[in-house]
Design a protein around this motif. Structure first.
Motif, mmCIF file in Angstrom:
data_model
loop_
_atom_site.group_PDB
_atom_site.id
_atom_site.type_symbol
_atom_site.label_atom_id
_atom_site.label_comp_id
_atom_site.label_asym_id
_atom_site.label_seq_id
_atom_site.Cartn_x
_atom_site.Cartn_y
_atom_site.Cartn_z
ATOM 1 N N ARG A 94 0.819 -1.219 0.000
ATOM 2 C CA ARG A 94 0.000 0.000 0.000
ATOM 3 C C ARG A 94 0.851 1.268 0.000
ATOM 4 O O ARG A 94 0.357 2.343 -0.341
ATOM 5 N N VAL A 95 2.121 1.156 0.379
ATOM 6 C CA VAL A 95 2.985 2.340 0.363
ATOM 7 C C VAL A 95 3.223 2.850 -1.052
ATOM 8 O O VAL A 95 3.650 3.996 -1.245
ATOM 9 N N PHE A 96 2.908 2.030 -2.054
ATOM 10 C CA PHE A 96 3.085 2.463 -3.438
ATOM 11 C C PHE A 96 2.033 3.487 -3.869
ATOM 12 O O PHE A 96 2.131 4.025 -4.969
ATOM 13 N N ARG A 97 1.055 3.742 -3.007
ATOM 14 C CA ARG A 97 0.078 4.784 -3.354
ATOM 15 C C ARG A 97 0.722 6.167 -3.317
ATOM 16 O O ARG A 97 0.184 7.124 -3.881
ATOM 17 N N HIS A 98 1.862 6.301 -2.634
ATOM 18 C CA HIS A 98 2.595 7.564 -2.600
ATOM 19 C C HIS A 98 3.470 7.661 -3.850
ATOM 20 O O HIS A 98 4.353 6.828 -4.059
ATOM 21 N N ARG A 99 3.202 8.654 -4.665
ATOM 22 C CA ARG A 99 3.903 8.768 -5.955
ATOM 23 C C ARG A 99 5.414 8.853 -5.782
ATOM 24 O O ARG A 99 6.176 8.229 -6.522
ATOM 25 N N GLY A 100 5.861 9.625 -4.802
ATOM 26 C CA GLY A 100 7.300 9.773 -4.596
ATOM 27 C C GLY A 100 7.969 8.451 -4.293
ATOM 28 O O GLY A 100 9.048 8.139 -4.821
ATOM 29 N N PHE A 101 7.324 7.645 -3.455
ATOM 30 C CA PHE A 101 7.891 6.342 -3.106
ATOM 31 C C PHE A 101 7.887 5.415 -4.319
ATOM 32 O O PHE A 101 8.882 4.742 -4.597
ATOM 33 N N ALA A 102 6.765 5.358 -5.047
ATOM 34 C CA ALA A 102 6.655 4.456 -6.195
ATOM 35 C C ALA A 102 7.702 4.779 -7.252
ATOM 36 O O ALA A 102 8.370 3.873 -7.784
ATOM 37 N N ILE B 8 14.239 10.571 -0.885
ATOM 38 C CA ILE B 8 13.041 10.782 -1.711
ATOM 39 C C ILE B 8 11.969 9.741 -1.384
ATOM 40 O O ILE B 8 10.785 10.076 -1.211
ATOM 41 N N ALA B 9 12.383 8.483 -1.297
ATOM 42 C CA ALA B 9 11.416 7.398 -1.095
ATOM 43 C C ALA B 9 10.761 7.467 0.276
ATOM 44 O O ALA B 9 9.526 7.433 0.395
ATOM 45 N N LEU B 10 11.566 7.567 1.331
ATOM 46 C CA LEU B 10 11.021 7.481 2.687
ATOM 47 C C LEU B 10 10.376 8.784 3.155
ATOM 48 O O LEU B 10 9.520 8.768 4.036
ATOM 49 N N ALA B 11 10.784 9.910 2.565
ATOM 50 C CA ALA B 11 10.134 11.179 2.912
ATOM 51 C C ALA B 11 8.742 11.278 2.290
ATOM 52 O O ALA B 11 7.939 12.130 2.690
ATOM 53 N N ALA B 12 8.448 10.410 1.316
ATOM 54 C CA ALA B 12 7.153 10.471 0.632
ATOM 55 C C ALA B 12 6.061 9.740 1.393
ATOM 56 O O ALA B 12 4.869 9.936 1.104
ATOM 57 N N VAL B 13 6.418 8.884 2.357
ATOM 58 C CA VAL B 13 5.415 8.096 3.073
ATOM 59 C C VAL B 13 5.131 8.730 4.433
ATOM 60 O O VAL B 13 5.867 9.585 4.914
ATOM 61 N N PRO C 38 7.682 13.856 -6.644
ATOM 62 C CA PRO C 38 7.640 15.210 -6.099
ATOM 63 C C PRO C 38 8.879 15.494 -5.264
ATOM 64 O O PRO C 38 9.520 14.569 -4.757
ATOM 65 N N ARG C 39 9.217 16.749 -5.104
ATOM 66 C CA ARG C 39 10.380 17.103 -4.301
ATOM 67 C C ARG C 39 10.106 16.733 -2.843
ATOM 68 O O ARG C 39 9.056 17.077 -2.296
ATOM 69 N N PRO C 40 11.042 16.009 -2.185
ATOM 70 C CA PRO C 40 10.805 15.596 -0.790
ATOM 71 C C PRO C 40 10.730 16.789 0.137
ATOM 72 O O PRO C 40 11.487 17.758 0.010
ATOM 73 N N LYS C 41 9.783 16.716 1.097
ATOM 74 C CA LYS C 41 9.573 17.830 2.031
ATOM 75 C C LYS C 41 10.366 17.667 3.317
ATOM 76 O O LYS C 41 10.573 18.616 4.047
ATOM 77 N N GLY C 42 10.769 16.458 3.622
ATOM 78 C CA GLY C 42 11.511 16.239 4.866
ATOM 79 C C GLY C 42 12.385 15.020 4.748
ATOM 80 O O GLY C 42 12.271 14.241 3.810
ATOM 81 N N ALA C 43 13.278 14.859 5.681
ATOM 82 C CA ALA C 43 14.194 13.707 5.680
ATOM 83 C C ALA C 43 13.619 12.589 6.529
ATOM 84 O O ALA C 43 12.929 12.833 7.513
ATOM 85 N N PRO C 44 13.868 11.355 6.180
ATOM 86 C CA PRO C 44 13.399 10.230 6.986
ATOM 87 C C PRO C 44 14.158 10.164 8.293
ATOM 88 O O PRO C 44 15.262 10.699 8.408
ATOM 89 N N PRO C 45 13.624 9.511 9.286
ATOM 90 C CA PRO C 45 14.333 9.381 10.546
ATOM 91 C C PRO C 45 15.604 8.568 10.399
ATOM 92 O O PRO C 45 15.706 7.739 9.502
#
Length: 520
Positions: A276-284, A398-403, A508-515
């Motif tokens: 289901r995380v693939f619903r986020h365009r940035g992650f996909a 990019i991937a983890l900031a999108a979820v 999309p451009r990532p808005k934040g960094a993953p933990p």
């Protein structure tokens, strides 16, 4: 109130770390970093030894690549299970069991006397090694205080980056000077020492367990379609692809199993792989680019040593030195790129990294030939290292900031699963196409060879017998056909890298960094 809260926080931190402080804490960190180093080392140490393993077991070099792909597939299957294993058995227990299994199967790989045996033992090694890499991260973050997490992850990252550099050199030297089984036997003292260290130091850092169900149907479907696909890719070239009913059956099982897996995982409340995380365009988009680029990158890591040893008569040690140049700039630039990724659009960094890998692939295709010297081969490897940090580090951002924050662990698991699976599939496809294109080039060279008998006569006047002359011509034809096939593989790789560099701009451009420590 503030002092009471601080005391409670400190007590909680001590409980999580198992009461480790001072030298014991540093020693525990070293044990975890060494374990991660050993596991990552095993992903590359066998690559340069494939010709030695193939010769020792009496199989072809392309069959020898099963030693690499079987490990990668098994690791990919087991990584998504790490979360469930931790909940069910505890972090430290899971880690110790996986480490013991990895060490045991390493010994069995060294004792293997047939291709079937070593593939089976490599599968066992991969199943046990899969959870170790993410669990070393988890335990490092657990035992070190929060203010030292960055340093702990820095040490972990250095072992992850340096192990692939040392792997080809160590594997080549061991294969040439000892014998190929020792690339597996060297894990025994390291594994036993790390197991003793974990048992002695980390028992107090165990996590609570809970009885949680596992998605058995999803797991069975995942194993079924991945196994069918990998068997199809590995055996297809030997059985005339879809001219074989067995290969057709594998293809049908892979397609039907994959479709059923997708449907089941999207409707299951607690899926083994959270699609289901693939619903986020940035992650996909990021994961699609990662799978394409990493599968291509890893395939070249396997093909290059085989070409150097099989066609250019390099020893395993020499081919290890050539391939190890990739890691030099990667180690130097990794911390710099990590800082840049917080200030510059991560998509631009990833685009540069992937495009640079494409440029290096074109350079190889233009420069490399059967007469290339050491530095002609090594310089593109060195150049490749410049692009790798720009590719790997920002792509994770990019991937983890999108979820969503609560989906980070699932997303990281999916990334690791697909990255490892892409490596296995990419290696199988590249090995198949490399061999097929080599045969095509050989036929074309033979068809265009003018008056071979006259060439043999000329060689006879130089002191060679007719049989020696024909043998020399045949060796030259084989050598040139493999060189042309290798160049073809790199041109295809360049196209894939350039496509991946373009694809990343759809995110999309990532808005934040993953933990910290989210990715593994």
């Amino acid at each position: 109130m503030a002092s009471a809260a601080a005391s409670a926080s400190a007590a909680g931190a001590r409980e999580r770390s198992g009461g480790l402080t001072g030298p014991r804490l540093l020693l525990a960190g070293f044990v975890l970093a060494l374990t991660n180093f050993m596991v990552v080392l095993d992903t590359t140490i066998a690559n340069v030894s494939v010709p030695h393993i193939s010769g020792g077991l009496g199989v072809s070099v392309t069959q020898g690549t099963w030693v690499v792909t079987s490990y990668a597939v098994a690791e990919a299957i087991c990584v998504p299970l790490t979360g469930w294993l931790v909940k069910r058995f505890g972090t430290v227990r899971t880690f110790m069991f996986a480490l013991a299994g990895f060490t045991m199967f390493s010994a069995l790989c060294g004792l293997a006397t047939s291709l079937g045996m070593i593939v089976a033992f490599r599968i066992g090694q991969g199943l046990c090694g899969g959870p170790l890499m993410p669990l070393t991260q988890t335990l490092l973050l657990r035992i070190f205080p929060k203010e030292q997490h960055a340093q702990a992850m820095g040490v972990w990252a250095m072992t992850t980056v340096t192990a692939p550099i040392i792997g080809p050199i160590a594997g080549g030297w061991i294969s040439d000077n000892w014998s190929w089984p020792w690339i597996f036997f060297i894990n025994l003292p390291i594994g036993i020492a790390c197991l003793f260290g974990v048992f002695t130091l980390l028992r107090g850092a165990e996590t609570k367990t809970e009885t949680s169900r596992i998605d058995r149907v999803g797991l069975i479907l995942m194993v079924t379609w991945i196994a069918a696909l990998q068997v199809m890719l590995d055996l297809g070239r030997e059985r005339d692809w879809f001219g074989s009913t067995f290969i057709v059956g594998c293809a049908i099982v892979a397609v039907v199993g994959f479709a059923a897996f997708i449907i089941w995982e999207l409707t299951e409340e607690q899926p083994v792989v959270d699609l289901r995380v693939f619903r986020h365009r940035g992650f996909a988009v990021a994961v699609a680019a990662l799978a394409l680029a990493f599968g291509t990158f890893f395939a070249s890591v396997v093909v290059i040593p085989q070409w150097l040893q099989g066609s250019l008569n390099y020893t395993a040690t020499e081919s290890g030195r050539v391939t190890a140049f990739t890691g030099i700039l990667a180690v130097i630039l990794s911390p710099i790129v990590a800082k840049f990724s917080t200030k510059v659009d991560s998509r631009a960094l990833v685009c540069f990294g992937m495009a640079w890998l494409g440029v290096v692939s074109v350079t190889r295709a233009l420069w490399w030939s059967s007469g290339a010297d050491f530095w002609t081969l090594a310089i593109p490897q060195l150049m490749q290292g410049l692009g790798m940090p720009f590719f790997f580090i920002p792509l994770t951002t990019i991937a983890l900031a999108a979820v969503r924050p609560e989906e980070t662990a699932s997303a990281a698991g999916v990334m690791s699963f697909l990255r490892t699976l892409a490596a296995a599939i990419g290696t199988s496809i590249a090995a198949t196409k490399w061999e097929e294109h080599g045969r095509i080039e050989r036929n074309e060279i033979v068809n265009t060879l003018n008056q071979p008998d006259q060439v043999v006569t000329t060689l006879q006047t130089a002191g060679l017998s007719a049989e020696q002359g024909r043998g020399m011509i045949e060796r030259l034809v084989d050598q040139e056909s493999i060189a042309l096939a290798t160049n073809h593989i790199f041109l295809v790789a360049a196209v894939i890298f350039f496509l991946s560099a373009t694809l990343i701009w759809f995110a999309p451009r990532p808005k934040g960094a993953p933990p910290p420590g989210a990715a593994h």
